[in-house]
Motif scaffolding. Structure first.
Motif, mmCIF file in Angstrom:
data_model
loop_
_atom_site.group_PDB
_atom_site.id
_atom_site.type_symbol
_atom_site.label_atom_id
_atom_site.label_comp_id
_atom_site.label_asym_id
_atom_site.label_seq_id
_atom_site.Cartn_x
_atom_site.Cartn_y
_atom_site.Cartn_z
ATOM 1 N N ILE A 50 55.914 -12.348 63.186
ATOM 2 C CA ILE A 50 54.904 -11.423 63.694
ATOM 3 C C ILE A 50 54.680 -10.332 62.653
ATOM 4 N N ALA A 51 53.432 -9.907 62.490
ATOM 5 C CA ALA A 51 53.103 -8.785 61.592
ATOM 6 C C ALA A 51 53.566 -9.064 60.160
ATOM 7 N N SER A 52 53.152 -10.190 59.625
ATOM 8 C CA SER A 52 53.628 -10.622 58.301
ATOM 9 C C SER A 52 53.128 -9.734 57.167
ATOM 10 N N GLY A 53 52.050 -8.985 57.398
ATOM 11 C CA GLY A 53 51.552 -8.073 56.355
ATOM 12 C C GLY A 53 51.099 -8.848 55.131
ATOM 13 N N SER A 54 51.665 -8.524 53.975
ATOM 14 C CA SER A 54 51.231 -9.170 52.728
ATOM 15 C C SER A 54 51.618 -10.649 52.669
ATOM 16 N N GLU A 61 54.741 -11.525 51.747
ATOM 17 C CA GLU A 61 55.836 -11.673 50.774
ATOM 18 C C GLU A 61 57.171 -12.014 51.436
ATOM 19 N N HIS A 62 57.380 -11.469 52.636
ATOM 20 C CA HIS A 62 58.634 -11.821 53.331
ATOM 21 C C HIS A 62 58.633 -13.298 53.720
ATOM 22 N N ALA A 63 57.492 -13.770 54.197
ATOM 23 C CA ALA A 63 57.417 -15.179 54.639
ATOM 24 C C ALA A 63 57.759 -16.120 53.482
ATOM 25 N N ASP A 92 49.345 -12.252 61.529
ATOM 26 C CA ASP A 92 48.993 -10.826 61.484
ATOM 27 C C ASP A 92 47.607 -10.705 62.126
ATOM 28 N N PRO A 93 47.291 -9.559 62.729
ATOM 29 C CA PRO A 93 45.935 -9.421 63.298
ATOM 30 C C PRO A 93 44.887 -9.049 62.265
ATOM 31 N N GLU A 94 45.301 -8.575 61.081
ATOM 32 C CA GLU A 94 44.343 -8.047 60.098
ATOM 33 C C GLU A 94 43.836 -9.145 59.163
ATOM 34 N N CYS A 100 60.234 -10.106 63.354
ATOM 35 C CA CYS A 100 59.198 -9.072 63.244
ATOM 36 C C CYS A 100 59.773 -7.914 62.425
ATOM 37 N N ILE A 101 59.162 -7.675 61.288
ATOM 38 C CA ILE A 101 59.673 -6.701 60.322
ATOM 39 C C ILE A 101 58.694 -5.533 60.209
ATOM 40 N N ASN A 102 59.205 -4.343 60.436
ATOM 41 C CA ASN A 102 58.415 -3.129 60.183
ATOM 42 C C ASN A 102 57.102 -3.065 60.945
ATOM 43 N N MET A 103 57.126 -3.450 62.203
ATOM 44 C CA MET A 103 55.904 -3.277 62.999
ATOM 45 C C MET A 103 56.062 -2.227 64.083
ATOM 46 N N ILE A 104 57.186 -2.222 64.790
ATOM 47 C CA ILE A 104 57.153 -1.509 66.070
ATOM 48 C C ILE A 104 57.050 0.015 65.923
ATOM 49 N N ILE A 114 55.134 1.268 63.488
ATOM 50 C CA ILE A 114 53.807 1.503 62.880
ATOM 51 C C ILE A 114 52.746 0.852 63.757
ATOM 52 N N ALA A 115 52.931 0.980 65.049
ATOM 53 C CA ALA A 115 51.983 0.449 66.026
ATOM 54 C C ALA A 115 52.264 1.194 67.329
ATOM 55 N N PRO A 116 51.272 1.277 68.216
ATOM 56 C CA PRO A 116 51.526 1.930 69.500
ATOM 57 C C PRO A 116 52.623 1.193 70.294
ATOM 58 N N ASP A 131 52.638 -0.108 73.079
ATOM 59 C CA ASP A 131 52.133 -1.346 73.693
ATOM 60 C C ASP A 131 52.437 -2.563 72.821
ATOM 61 N N ALA A 132 52.470 -2.375 71.511
ATOM 62 C CA ALA A 132 52.740 -3.502 70.616
ATOM 63 C C ALA A 132 54.189 -3.976 70.790
ATOM 64 N N THR A 133 55.114 -3.030 70.981
ATOM 65 C CA THR A 133 56.513 -3.426 71.219
ATOM 66 C C THR A 133 56.611 -4.225 72.513
HETATM 67 C C1 LIG Z 1 53.995 -1.759 57.806
HETATM 68 S S1 LIG Z 1 53.188 -3.286 58.011
HETATM 69 C C2 LIG Z 1 54.567 -4.413 57.869
HETATM 70 C C3 LIG Z 1 54.190 -5.683 57.195
HETATM 71 C C4 LIG Z 1 55.385 -6.557 56.776
HETATM 72 N N1 LIG Z 1 56.078 -7.087 57.925
HETATM 73 C C5 LIG Z 1 56.317 -5.774 55.875
HETATM 74 O O1 LIG Z 1 57.397 -5.391 56.302
HETATM 75 O O2 LIG Z 1 55.937 -5.534 54.720
HETATM 76 C C6 LIG Z 1 52.826 -3.331 59.741
HETATM 77 C C7 LIG Z 1 52.121 -4.607 60.135
HETATM 78 O O3 LIG Z 1 52.005 -4.623 61.566
HETATM 79 C C8 LIG Z 1 50.793 -5.261 61.881
HETATM 80 N N2 LIG Z 1 50.427 -4.945 63.267
HETATM 81 C C9 LIG Z 1 50.003 -3.748 63.733
HETATM 82 N N3 LIG Z 1 49.689 -3.853 65.037
HETATM 83 C C10 LIG Z 1 49.948 -5.143 65.386
HETATM 84 C C11 LIG Z 1 49.788 -5.883 66.596
HETATM 85 N N4 LIG Z 1 49.296 -5.307 67.704
HETATM 86 N N5 LIG Z 1 50.135 -7.193 66.614
HETATM 87 C C12 LIG Z 1 50.645 -7.775 65.489
HETATM 88 N N6 LIG Z 1 50.779 -7.130 64.319
HETATM 89 C C13 LIG Z 1 50.427 -5.830 64.262
HETATM 90 C C14 LIG Z 1 49.832 -4.716 60.837
HETATM 91 O O4 LIG Z 1 48.656 -5.494 60.719
HETATM 92 C C15 LIG Z 1 50.702 -4.717 59.593
HETATM 93 O O5 LIG Z 1 50.568 -5.914 58.859
#
Ligand SMILES: C[S@@+](CC[C@H](N)C(=O)[O-])C[C@H]1O[C@@H](n2cnc3c(N)ncnc32)[C@H](O)[C@@H]1O
Length: 179
Positions: free
Chosen positions: A14-18, A20-22, A38-40, A82-86, A88-90, A92-94
């Motif tokens: 979840i929330a793979s971002g770039s 690079e971790h994957a 990722d949603p973006e 799930c790395i570094n998401m909860i 940096i998201a509201p 509700d995302a957790t």
């Molecule tokens: C700080 S980045 C972390 C990316 C990667 N995991 C890392 O550690 O480099 C936060 C990520 O959370 C994702 N994100 C934010 N809200 C989200 C949601 N509701 N569902 C899934 N991913 C979400 C963003 O799109 C972003 O890629």
């Protein structure tokens, strides 16, 4: 996370971002297949580019997945990471992450989280205090979460907190196991 993951199977990230971790995990753990999400759209493009660059056979094409949506594009997994998401998201995302992971994972399977946390009885590191203030300035709905609150919500959804592994720079790896 190696001992927390099965030897074979599908790991939903979840929330793979770039991405690079994957690719790092896929290279290190060739018995597993990684499904980055990722949603973006920009993140999806970046993940796809990293996967193509490395040519690893055990990374699936990235999928759009927003954890707050009721429908996820993946029906089951052998682990969820799930790395570094909860933080940096509201919040509700957790809750969405925990809801979805509890639907996808069968008994004994792991949900692994990585990031900074507040912990009862553990002093909050000055670097995390500054990071938390910066997060809340950027978005008042963001912020470093209390591990016990996350664990309580996870328990309500059928998980037990199995392990908390301190990591460099005041981060934690946290393992929840589906009962
Ligand atoms: C700080 S980045 C972390 C990316 C990667 N995991 C890392 O550690 O480099 C936060 C990520 O959370 C994702 N994100 C934010 N809200 C989200 C949601 N509701 N569902 C899934 N991913 C979400 C963003 O799109 C972003 O890629």
């Amino acid at each position: 996370m190696r001992p927390w993951l099965p030897e074979r199977g599908l790991v939903l990230e979840i929330a793979s971002g770039s991405g690079e971790h994957a690719v790092f995990f896929a290279e290190a753990l060739p018995g597993l297949v990684f499904q980055p999400t990722d949603p973006e759209p920009a993140a999806i493009a970046s993940i796809g580019a990293w996967a193509a660059e490395t040519g690893l056979p055990n990374i699936c094409p990235p999928l759009a997945l927003d954890v707050t949506q009721a429908e996820w594009p993946v029906a089951e997994a052998d682990a969820v990471i799930c790395i570094n998401m909860i933080h940096i998201a509201p919040w509700d995302a957790t809750l969405g992450l925990l809801d979805g992971a509890s639907r996808l994972l069968s008994s004994g399977r792991s949900l692994c989280l990585y990031g900074p946390y507040r912990q009862a009885g553990v002093s909050f590191a000055p670097s995390n205090q500054a990071f938390d203030e910066d997060l809340r300035r950027r978005n008042p709905a963001w912020g470093i979460r209390q591990l016990e609150t996350v664990a309580h919500e996870a328990e309500l959804r059928g998980f037990r907190l199995e392990a908390v592994q301190p990591m460099p720079a005041n981060n934690l790896c946290v393992r929840f196991v589906r009962d």
